[in-house]
Design an enzyme around this catalytic site. Sequence first.
Site, PDB file in Angstrom:
ATOM      1  N   TYR A  79       0.837  -1.200   0.000  1.00  0.00           N
ATOM      2  CA  TYR A  79       0.000   0.000   0.000  1.00  0.00           C
ATOM      3  C   TYR A  79       0.871   1.250   0.000  1.00  0.00           C
ATOM      4  O   TYR A  79       0.657   2.185  -0.790  1.00  0.00           O
ATOM      5  CB  TYR A  79      -0.930  -0.013   1.217  1.00  0.00           C
ATOM      6  CG  TYR A  79      -1.727   1.257   1.383  1.00  0.00           C
ATOM      7  CD1 TYR A  79      -2.732   1.595   0.477  1.00  0.00           C
ATOM      8  CD2 TYR A  79      -1.462   2.127   2.442  1.00  0.00           C
ATOM      9  CE1 TYR A  79      -3.456   2.776   0.625  1.00  0.00           C
ATOM     10  CE2 TYR A  79      -2.189   3.300   2.598  1.00  0.00           C
ATOM     11  CZ  TYR A  79      -3.183   3.615   1.680  1.00  0.00           C
ATOM     12  OH  TYR A  79      -3.887   4.780   1.823  1.00  0.00           O
TER      13      TYR A  79
ATOM     14  N   GLU B 192     -11.859   5.996   4.317  1.00  0.00           N
ATOM     15  CA  GLU B 192     -11.296   6.897   5.336  1.00  0.00           C
ATOM     16  C   GLU B 192     -12.313   7.151   6.446  1.00  0.00           C
ATOM     17  O   GLU B 192     -11.965   7.250   7.623  1.00  0.00           O
ATOM     18  CB  GLU B 192     -10.856   8.220   4.706  1.00  0.00           C
ATOM     19  CG  GLU B 192      -9.647   8.129   3.787  1.00  0.00           C
ATOM     20  CD  GLU B 192      -8.340   7.852   4.513  1.00  0.00           C
ATOM     21  OE1 GLU B 192      -8.322   7.884   5.762  1.00  0.00           O
ATOM     22  OE2 GLU B 192      -7.337   7.604   3.829  1.00  0.00           O
TER      23      GLU B 192
ATOM     24  N   TRP C 179      -5.572   2.057  10.168  1.00  0.00           N
ATOM     25  CA  TRP C 179      -5.752   1.889   8.737  1.00  0.00           C
ATOM     26  C   TRP C 179      -5.497   0.444   8.326  1.00  0.00           C
ATOM     27  O   TRP C 179      -6.069  -0.046   7.351  1.00  0.00           O
ATOM     28  CB  TRP C 179      -4.834   2.833   7.978  1.00  0.00           C
ATOM     29  CG  TRP C 179      -4.980   2.750   6.492  1.00  0.00           C
ATOM     30  CD1 TRP C 179      -4.058   2.331   5.595  1.00  0.00           C
ATOM     31  CD2 TRP C 179      -6.158   3.079   5.720  1.00  0.00           C
ATOM     32  NE1 TRP C 179      -4.569   2.372   4.310  1.00  0.00           N
ATOM     33  CE2 TRP C 179      -5.851   2.830   4.356  1.00  0.00           C
ATOM     34  CE3 TRP C 179      -7.431   3.562   6.045  1.00  0.00           C
ATOM     35  CZ2 TRP C 179      -6.773   3.047   3.335  1.00  0.00           C
ATOM     36  CZ3 TRP C 179      -8.346   3.770   5.021  1.00  0.00           C
ATOM     37  CH2 TRP C 179      -8.005   3.511   3.690  1.00  0.00           C
TER      38      TRP C 179
END
Length: 205
Positions: free
Chosen positions: A32, A54, A62
Site C-alpha cells: 500500500y 477513510e 488503517w
Amino acid sequence: MTASAAADSRVRCGWIDQSRLSADDFELYRDYHDTEWGRPLRDSAALFERVSLEAFQSGLSWLIILRKRDNFRSAFDGFDVERVARYTDRDVERLMGDPGIVRNRAKIDATIANARVVADMADAGEDLGELLWSFAPADRATRGRPATMSEIAAVTTESKAMAKELKKRGFRFVGPTTAYALMQATGMVDDHVANCWVPGLADGR
C-alpha cells in the site's frame, strides 16, 4: 521516527515498521505504501471509495481497513455511487450483519448518504474529483517533504476548508483530520518523509 529499512533494503516511512508487524501485515502495508499512498488519484469513482474507507477508518487503525478492503468492495457493490445511493434499510441490515466489514451503523449510514450527495453532484454536472482537488495546496509539487514523521500535521488549513465544504454539501464522517488523511493518501500532499525511497512529486510521480 523518520523512516525504516525493510528486508529489501529500501527505506520507507516510519509507519511501515516491520518489527511491529506480522509478515502478512507488513506485506499488505508495504505494498500500500509503495504503490498507492501519496500517489495522485483524481478519478471520481476511486475517490468515492477512498472517502468511504477513510470514514470507516475514523478511530481505527488503517491496517484494519486494508485487511477488510476486498470485503468492503464486495459488500458495497464496488463502491458504485449510483448503486450505493439506492441502498435501503434492508441493505443497512445486510451490512450490519456482514463480519467482513466494520459494522458501525453510523458509518454505514454516512457512506450511503455520501453516495447520494455524490450522485446529486454528478446530476448537476459536478465532479467529486475536481471538488476534492480544489483544496490541494498550490505549492504541493514544490514544497519539501517532511524530515520526520513528527513534522507531519494531522489537520491543515486546506483540510479544514475541505471538511467545511463537504459538510455544507451534506457529507458525513469527513472532518478535518479525515480530510487530511484523504489528502495524504491521494497525493494532494506529499507526506512521505524525505529519505523514503518512493519518488516524490518533483520526480514526476
